[in-house]
Design an enzyme around this catalytic site. Structure first.
Site, PDB file in Angstrom:
ATOM      1  N   LEU A 145       0.868  -1.167   0.000  1.00 12.45           N
ATOM      2  CA  LEU A 145       0.000   0.000   0.000  1.00 12.45           C
ATOM      3  C   LEU A 145       0.908   1.221   0.000  1.00 12.45           C
ATOM      4  CD1 LEU A 145      -2.744  -0.921   2.669  1.00 12.45           C
ATOM      5  CD2 LEU A 145      -2.941  -1.008   0.182  1.00 12.45           C
ATOM      6  N   ASP A 146       0.555   2.228  -0.794  1.00 19.44           N
ATOM      7  CA  ASP A 146       1.358   3.443  -0.848  1.00 19.44           C
ATOM      8  C   ASP A 146       1.486   4.053   0.544  1.00 19.44           C
ATOM      9  OD1 ASP A 146       1.502   3.095  -3.576  1.00 19.44           O
ATOM     10  OD2 ASP A 146      -0.205   4.403  -3.973  1.00 19.44           O
ATOM     11  N   ILE A 147       2.495   4.887   0.728  1.00 22.50           N
ATOM     12  CA  ILE A 147       2.753   5.488   2.036  1.00 22.50           C
ATOM     13  C   ILE A 147       1.556   6.307   2.519  1.00 22.50           C
ATOM     14  CG2 ILE A 147       3.871   7.551   1.078  1.00 22.50           C
ATOM     15  CD1 ILE A 147       5.855   7.352   3.482  1.00 22.50           C
ATOM     16  N   HIS A 173       0.179   2.400  -8.181  1.00 17.48           N
ATOM     17  CA  HIS A 173      -0.736   3.555  -8.156  1.00 17.48           C
ATOM     18  C   HIS A 173      -1.977   3.325  -9.029  1.00 17.48           C
ATOM     19  CE1 HIS A 173       1.921   5.858  -5.750  1.00 17.48           C
ATOM     20  NE2 HIS A 173       2.722   6.294  -6.689  1.00 17.48           N
TER      21      HIS A 173
END
Length: 242
Positions: free
Chosen positions: A102-104, A189
């Site tokens: 999961l992105d930051i 993304h």
């Protein structure tokens, strides 16, 4: 299996810590004190205790984390806190890793395990394991956007598989939307890029589910728990030995 390996697998300590515990005569095998880690034991037959408490051998472990923003989906990093920093010492000892990423700035469900076969199955494009996200959008999502998601949105480097866009709320005055997005792949993304292809922007993203595994609503951001037997059953259809 050697006794010292059994003990480290149970998460009671490192090899040096296990060696010290054995010397302290705190380990019994079938009622007999053992102080050597070299002896062979049968992990599914012998009764092995620490301070007379029965130990259960675990090969694989599974954690559900409600990942907060600001934490990266990695096992180590020099600049940022990682998801492993949020778990208990046993998880690091078991060398768990995040299944996917999961992105930051993305929150929500993250599975961590040391079962490589399960991780591969969940991430394999051939398995088509669906992932559902809750997203706040700057811009009003429309029926036309839903059709584009269903058809498969073309991005610069690849064409997305058909996805589901469920519009939960629309605020015409503020020009915002609340949606659920379900995809069967996990490119870099991807959700943000799909929304951007429709001329809008994701301002908040949270993963709600991965396959049949649902984020436990009682978990606060940054909290975790070991997967329950019922949660583990959600992976049965993948045919992986848990």
């Amino acid at each position: 299996m050697r006794l010292d390996k059994f003990l480290t697998d149970c998460g009671i300590g490192t090899r040096s810590q296990v060696k010290a515990i054995l010397k302290q005569k705190r380990i019994r095998v079938n009622g007999k004190i053992e102080n050597s880690g070299k002896i062979q034991v049968k992990e599914n037959q012998d009764q092995i205790t620490l301070d007379r408490k029965i130990l259960t051998h675990e090969t694989f472990v599974y954690y559900m984390l409600n990942k907060p923003q600001g934490v990266i989906s990695a096992t180590e990093d020099e600049r940022h806190k990682t998801v492993l920093d949020l778990l208990d010492p046993a998880a690091r000892h078991k060398e768990v890793f995040p299944v996917g990423r999961l992105d930051i700035d993305t929150e929500g469900l993250l599975l961590l395990t040391n079962n490589g076969a399960l991780a591969h199955a969940l991430l394999s494009p051939k398995k088509h394991v669906e992932k559902t996200y809750l997203a706040r959008i700057s811009g009003v999502m429309t029926k036309e956007d839903q059709e584009r998601f269903r058809a498969g949105i073309s991005l610069k480097d690849f064409t997305c598989q058909p996805a589901q866009l469920k519009i939960l709320e629309v605020n015409e005055d503020e020009q915002t939307s609340l949606v659920e997005v379900t995809i069967a792949e996990g490119k870099f993304h991807q959700v943000k890029r799909m929304v951007a292809a429709c001329g809008k922007e994701v301002t908040y993203l949270k993963r709600l589910s991965m396959g049949s595994l649902q984020l436990d609503p009682s978990l606060k951001l940054g909290e975790f728990h070991r997967l329950t037997p019922s949660e583990l059953k959600s992976f049965e259809k993948l045919g992986i030995d848990l």
